[in-house]
Design a protein around this motif. Sequence first.
Motif, PDB file in Angstrom:
ATOM      1  N   GLY A 530      -6.909 -42.322  34.152  1.00  0.00           N
ATOM      2  CA  GLY A 530      -8.415 -42.468  33.146  1.00  0.00           C
ATOM      3  C   GLY A 530      -9.396 -43.519  32.353  1.00  0.00           C
ATOM      4  N   ILE A 531     -10.266 -43.612  32.751  1.00  0.00           N
ATOM      5  CA  ILE A 531     -11.008 -44.247  31.843  1.00  0.00           C
ATOM      6  C   ILE A 531     -12.208 -43.762  31.256  1.00  0.00           C
ATOM      7  CG2 ILE A 531     -12.559 -44.849  33.590  1.00  0.00           C
ATOM      8  CD1 ILE A 531     -12.449 -48.093  32.397  1.00  0.00           C
ATOM      9  N   ARG A 532     -12.181 -44.198  29.800  1.00  0.00           N
ATOM     10  CA  ARG A 532     -13.459 -44.205  28.510  1.00  0.00           C
ATOM     11  C   ARG A 532     -14.118 -45.038  28.205  1.00  0.00           C
ATOM     12  NH1 ARG A 532     -13.060 -38.530  26.193  1.00  0.00           N
ATOM     13  NH2 ARG A 532     -14.929 -38.524  24.846  1.00  0.00           N
ATOM     14  N   TYR A 533     -15.380 -44.808  28.373  1.00  0.00           N
ATOM     15  CA  TYR A 533     -16.370 -45.545  27.533  1.00  0.00           C
ATOM     16  C   TYR A 533     -17.274 -44.977  26.185  1.00  0.00           C
ATOM     17  CZ  TYR A 533     -19.867 -49.399  26.648  1.00  0.00           C
ATOM     18  OH  TYR A 533     -21.192 -50.017  26.426  1.00  0.00           O
ATOM     19  N   TYR A 555     -18.700 -50.236  19.833  1.00  0.00           N
ATOM     20  CA  TYR A 555     -18.098 -49.853  21.487  1.00  0.00           C
ATOM     21  C   TYR A 555     -17.189 -49.516  22.195  1.00  0.00           C
ATOM     22  CZ  TYR A 555     -23.698 -50.292  22.019  1.00  0.00           C
ATOM     23  OH  TYR A 555     -24.729 -50.901  21.600  1.00  0.00           O
ATOM     24  N   SER A 556     -17.006 -49.085  22.340  1.00  0.00           N
ATOM     25  CA  SER A 556     -15.052 -48.921  22.902  1.00  0.00           C
ATOM     26  C   SER A 556     -14.968 -48.727  23.788  1.00  0.00           C
ATOM     27  CB  SER A 556     -14.502 -48.175  21.776  1.00  0.00           C
ATOM     28  OG  SER A 556     -15.239 -48.284  20.154  1.00  0.00           O
ATOM     29  N   SER A 557     -14.293 -48.801  24.795  1.00  0.00           N
ATOM     30  CA  SER A 557     -13.129 -48.686  25.871  1.00  0.00           C
ATOM     31  C   SER A 557     -12.194 -48.611  26.213  1.00  0.00           C
ATOM     32  CB  SER A 557     -13.638 -49.606  27.078  1.00  0.00           C
ATOM     33  OG  SER A 557     -13.752 -50.831  26.808  1.00  0.00           O
ATOM     34  N   VAL A 558     -11.393 -47.305  26.595  1.00  0.00           N
ATOM     35  CA  VAL A 558     -10.000 -47.155  27.017  1.00  0.00           C
ATOM     36  C   VAL A 558      -9.164 -46.806  27.709  1.00  0.00           C
ATOM     37  CG1 VAL A 558      -9.536 -46.851  24.113  1.00  0.00           C
ATOM     38  CG2 VAL A 558      -9.962 -44.711  25.819  1.00  0.00           C
TER      39      VAL A 558
END
Length: 820
Positions: A530-533, A555-558
């Motif tokens: 999975g990915i989240r922005y 801003y962040s992404s994981v």
Amino acid sequence: MKKNRPEIQPRGKNSLRILPVVLAAIMGAAGARGQSVPPDNSAAPASDDVVTMDVFEVKTDSDVGYMSQNAAEVTRMNTAIEDIPMNITVFNQQFIDDLVATDTSELIAYDASSVKTSENDDFIARGFNSVGTNFLNGFAQASGFGSSPMTNVERVEVIRGPAAILYGAGAYGATYNRITKRPKERPFSMARTIFTDTGLFRAEIDDSAPVPLVNSRKFLYRVNGVYEDGETWFGTRKGEKAIAPSLSWQMSSQAKLIVEYFYNYRETQANWETPVLGNNPDGIRTLDGIWHSYGNRRLNWIEDDDFRDQTRQFASADFRLGILRNLHFRSQFQWETKEQRFKETQAKSDALVLLYDAALLPRYWREYNIDIRGLRSRNELVWEGRTWFLRHRALAGFGWLEEETDTRQNRTYWNNGGLDHVTGPEDYLHGNGVIVDGVWTRATNAAGLYNEYPDVTLSEFLADPTLAGFNLNNIMPIVMFDRGRELPVPATPTAPTYTSTYTNDRGNSADWYANDIISMARERIFLSGGIRYSTAKRRTINLRTNDTTVDNTVYSSVYSFGAVVHLDEGRHFTLYGNMNNSFVPNFNSQPDGTGLEPETGRQKELGLRVKAFGGRLSMLATYFDIKQENVTETDPTKPANSGWRRQIPGVRSRGFEFSANASLTRDWLMLLGYSYTDSRDMTPGPNYEKARPLVPVNRVTWFNRFNGTRGFLKNWFANCGIIYTGSRPLTYVTGRGANLAGNNLPLAGMEQDWGKLPATWRVDAAVGYRWKPKGRIKQVEALVRVKNLFDNNDLFYVATWNRYTVDPGRECQFVFGVRF
């Protein structure tokens, strides 16, 4: 009895008045649309039967004892727990009922990986302080005072480790998600009363059935309610009033709408910490050399008129639609408000004044109001399909949040003693008084946090408080070991008050996320990724000074990856692993405007699941390694007060966890947990590689229920819970001493480490009897439960070098319940 207490009218009061009207209108409209339904009370035709889509919803009918097979909110889809590459514990309705849990902290006490650190649902999990970990139906909840109520909660999912892909910011150690009670297809009613030996009374109701008069099983309702009044083990007031109606409408075989509302009013009083002086938590030695023991740990440092009132409401809508056979849509919306109204005298447990023959605890008066308003939404698509030999359960979603918080605190100035003139510290002590910690604040005309007056007795102080430098117009201190001799506290403070805090904080965020669970090899192998922005904006305005202290967008992404391998066809042995991370938005920036990276936590985890005895025994062993990075601090290599910051490593936590859930016979249910945690501070400085405060290396929880099914034991039942918490380091921060930063230069009176908290055992036990009387009553149950059976006096949950708080001692509950 309360004196001069204003009548508080919560904003949500009118909501309760119009609620029956709204529900009646909804039911009436539904009836108008359903004219094809026969007007009599005959059973609905087969075409009217409820069809439930299980892609989003977990049915609890398959739960066996404390064993839950599926989880819904971990992946946002109804997924078998054994197919999820994470360490998950589900506290289901059976466990909640057996524990007689009325708030979240009582339940989480039986999670081996979690330790309570306040009375406000703050926990340390896997060595990390909880941040953004409190969720309801998958939505983050506004933080506040007191533990979250369990009035309308059916189950709690504890998701260990970072879970940012679907839950957003925070939660390095664990996420606690409470899931509300929904209407049931089969009618039932329940009522329960709880009495305690401390004088607390609580009544609960739970009722669910098809909506009356509509004559269709497509419309179901459920109502939960609570009334509570009395005193806690510490002698402080406690009360609760709550109502939680919900309505489910099966619009068609592929469309469903669930609407919920919750109103909760709670009244409590503060539980201030107890001071520590001279590295001894058992009492204080006054200047005449006499030792004064705290004795009874049932201490509270409050006035009778102190109060903390909280009113919370939320309303939510959950719409589910099956677009195609393998494509599903879900849209959720939640509105929340929380109002907190405090008026209290705050005991300054980090401050002390010693007289010749008495110890005084300074305090001040405050009025503290917090108003929180939040709107949240989440919209998701789930696709179930195949690509070649791979089966997919893919989810894509978008969520947004808006929250606004108004905070205002009016208070009197500190009255720490030592106040005389305002020209300087050289002339504000009388006689041979000594400012032991050497701190003086001209802005508040207050002495330090620890003062001594060797020539002043308590009688002399009571006749003239200025002898110890106290302001006569302000609130006088607590006489710690002779409270009957305290000077009266005025109903309204005569000293000037000022607004110490007045802020408006607005935040909003938007999140795009996707997750795919892929199965192959006849569903023996599961892969997930999975990915989240995320974008988050925050604006904080100091209304006292009209300054905007924070105004920034970040801003962040994981990401996350995981794998599950069922080693045999019967799934008796299962290996899994994951690499998950989480983040906390960083709204700070450098003086040149450069933004800073979000704080992150990155985890590696491996686990082995074992099932035996036909699935009646489930065991899990897990190893984890979590690293915290990008912790922001002032850059020591730059000029002081220059505003430059640097980002450094934070905490590293490694450990091992074991859990077992068993329903080996009808007579015995068991839930066991063990955690080994090695959590260390990796920030450069004097605390480098020190063990994290309040984190036990070893912790064990074990809960058992025994059912009598035959002979003279038939209808009898009992349960026993054991909690072992290993020794823990104190929090190495002191508020009493001049060298607060390093704590390396001993001063007279500066508190030191008084030793690790001792390992503790807590035992909870209950015995009950149930029977089926004649008539419509299905079951009657009577129960006697004792918490902290052996009255353990070493149960701490806050402990620093200069103050501590203890959990309650032995408490008896008498429970009586009826099911219809």
